[in-house]
Design a protein around this motif. Sequence first.
Motif, mmCIF file in Angstrom:
data_model
loop_
_atom_site.group_PDB
_atom_site.id
_atom_site.type_symbol
_atom_site.label_atom_id
_atom_site.label_comp_id
_atom_site.label_asym_id
_atom_site.label_seq_id
_atom_site.Cartn_x
_atom_site.Cartn_y
_atom_site.Cartn_z
ATOM 1 N N PRO A 107 55.885 62.935 -54.500
ATOM 2 C CA PRO A 107 54.491 63.118 -54.087
ATOM 3 C C PRO A 107 53.541 62.901 -55.263
ATOM 4 N N VAL A 108 52.556 62.030 -55.075
ATOM 5 C CA VAL A 108 51.548 61.809 -56.110
ATOM 6 C C VAL A 108 50.158 61.874 -55.481
ATOM 7 N N VAL A 109 49.165 62.126 -56.328
ATOM 8 C CA VAL A 109 47.776 62.136 -55.906
ATOM 9 C C VAL A 109 46.993 61.292 -56.899
ATOM 10 N N ALA A 110 46.025 60.533 -56.410
ATOM 11 C CA ALA A 110 45.199 59.677 -57.271
ATOM 12 C C ALA A 110 43.915 60.417 -57.634
ATOM 13 N N ARG A 111 43.600 60.429 -58.922
ATOM 14 C CA ARG A 111 42.396 61.098 -59.416
ATOM 15 C C ARG A 111 41.538 60.109 -60.205
ATOM 16 N N LYS A 112 40.231 60.125 -59.942
ATOM 17 C CA LYS A 112 39.293 59.352 -60.742
ATOM 18 C C LYS A 112 39.152 60.026 -62.104
ATOM 19 N N GLU A 113 39.139 59.213 -63.161
ATOM 20 C CA GLU A 113 38.979 59.740 -64.505
ATOM 21 C C GLU A 113 37.865 59.000 -65.215
ATOM 22 N N GLU A 114 37.073 59.744 -65.933
ATOM 23 C CA GLU A 114 35.945 59.159 -66.648
ATOM 24 C C GLU A 114 36.445 58.123 -67.653
ATOM 25 N N GLY A 115 35.784 56.976 -67.646
ATOM 26 C CA GLY A 115 36.145 55.918 -68.578
ATOM 27 C C GLY A 115 37.235 54.987 -68.081
ATOM 28 N N ARG A 116 37.776 55.251 -66.904
ATOM 29 C CA ARG A 116 38.820 54.391 -66.340
ATOM 30 C C ARG A 116 38.320 53.743 -65.061
ATOM 31 N N ARG A 117 38.567 52.456 -64.915
ATOM 32 C CA ARG A 117 38.132 51.744 -63.722
ATOM 33 C C ARG A 117 38.973 52.123 -62.518
ATOM 34 N N ARG A 118 40.237 52.346 -62.760
ATOM 35 C CA ARG A 118 41.147 52.672 -61.660
ATOM 36 C C ARG A 118 41.509 54.141 -61.670
ATOM 37 N N SER A 119 41.799 54.646 -60.484
ATOM 38 C CA SER A 119 42.273 56.029 -60.386
ATOM 39 C C SER A 119 43.640 56.140 -61.065
ATOM 40 N N ARG A 120 43.938 57.317 -61.549
ATOM 41 C CA ARG A 120 45.228 57.558 -62.191
ATOM 42 C C ARG A 120 46.066 58.457 -61.302
ATOM 43 N N ARG A 121 47.334 58.105 -61.151
ATOM 44 C CA ARG A 121 48.219 58.889 -60.284
ATOM 45 C C ARG A 121 48.801 60.068 -61.048
ATOM 46 N N HIS A 122 48.853 61.204 -60.342
ATOM 47 C CA HIS A 122 49.396 62.424 -60.922
ATOM 48 C C HIS A 122 50.453 63.006 -59.989
ATOM 49 N N ASP A 123 51.457 63.596 -60.573
ATOM 50 C CA ASP A 123 52.452 64.369 -59.844
ATOM 51 C C ASP A 123 51.724 65.508 -59.116
ATOM 52 N N VAL A 124 51.887 65.574 -57.791
ATOM 53 C CA VAL A 124 51.200 66.586 -56.995
ATOM 54 C C VAL A 124 51.528 68.001 -57.468
ATOM 55 N N LEU A 125 52.779 68.249 -57.794
ATOM 56 C CA LEU A 125 53.169 69.607 -58.195
ATOM 57 C C LEU A 125 52.601 69.964 -59.567
ATOM 58 N N MET A 126 52.653 69.014 -60.512
ATOM 59 C CA MET A 126 52.086 69.276 -61.829
ATOM 60 C C MET A 126 50.565 69.400 -61.754
ATOM 61 N N ASP A 127 49.958 68.650 -60.847
ATOM 62 C CA ASP A 127 48.512 68.739 -60.638
ATOM 63 C C ASP A 127 48.134 70.133 -60.154
ATOM 64 N N ALA A 128 48.941 70.682 -59.231
ATOM 65 C CA ALA A 128 48.690 72.036 -58.728
ATOM 66 C C ALA A 128 48.926 73.073 -59.818
ATOM 67 N N LYS A 129 49.933 72.853 -60.637
ATOM 68 C CA LYS A 129 50.222 73.776 -61.741
ATOM 69 C C LYS A 129 49.072 73.801 -62.739
ATOM 70 N N LYS A 130 48.556 72.631 -63.070
ATOM 71 C CA LYS A 130 47.435 72.541 -64.006
ATOM 72 C C LYS A 130 46.209 73.244 -63.437
ATOM 73 N N ALA A 131 45.938 73.025 -62.127
ATOM 74 C CA ALA A 131 44.780 73.662 -61.493
ATOM 75 C C ALA A 131 44.914 75.183 -61.514
#
Length: 234
Positions: A107-131
């Motif tokens: 499972p991955v989720v795409a996040r917009k990041e400042e300074g990047r033209r394309r969204s960056r994919r993140h591990d859904v579980l690690m994304d939840a852990k970071k949040a």
Amino acid sequence: MYLSRVRVATEGLDSQSLQRLMEGNAYGNHQLLWRLFPEAEERPFLFRQELEKETPVDGTPRGMPLFYVLSRLAPTAVPGLLNCESKEFTPQLEVGQKLAFKLRANPVVARKEEGRRRSRRHDVLMDAKKAAREEGVEDSLTIRERMETAAREWLGDPERSERHGYRLPVAPQTTGYRQHAYRRKGGEIRFSSIDFEGQLEVVEPERFRQTLEEGIGRSRAFGCGMWMVRRLET
């Protein structure tokens, strides 16, 4: 489609290949299973790796790797290396049909990041852990629950499930979260996987049939995305 159960004759492997096999190296096992399809120019299969729970008739010991392979082409066994039991897989699907399933997915989720033209994919579980950490949550059990909830929400997301022709009437169980990292020529492969098990309802039979054939999520070349389904007794 063809559904196959594939066992490896370990005496046919060199020591490095045998080590990769026993470690569950998804990249190495992907290359190994390609040998079942010598005429294919593009990958025609999905696979799932498990372990033998019973001693098969050929004498393979319990605890050895076992592969389930779903393919568009009929596989060809490799004498002395890959033993293959295959059957045609033509699921008869109906609207409202209930199926039990197992699924290993990335499972991955795409996040917009400042300074990047394309969204960056993140591990859904690690994304939840970071949040959770950013919210000040420190209890490890709570963080783990947040991570597994995020995984279940990824699979049950209404937009995703509608696009793939299914619905989850109840939240599935999640186990076996794992992070993978493999070196190869030209770079490194990194992804994560988690196992889902539960029940689903077929909403759009043709879409779900295509989902079975193509898999779901990313890292499908490396043992993720293959649905194992069976009819529920009524």
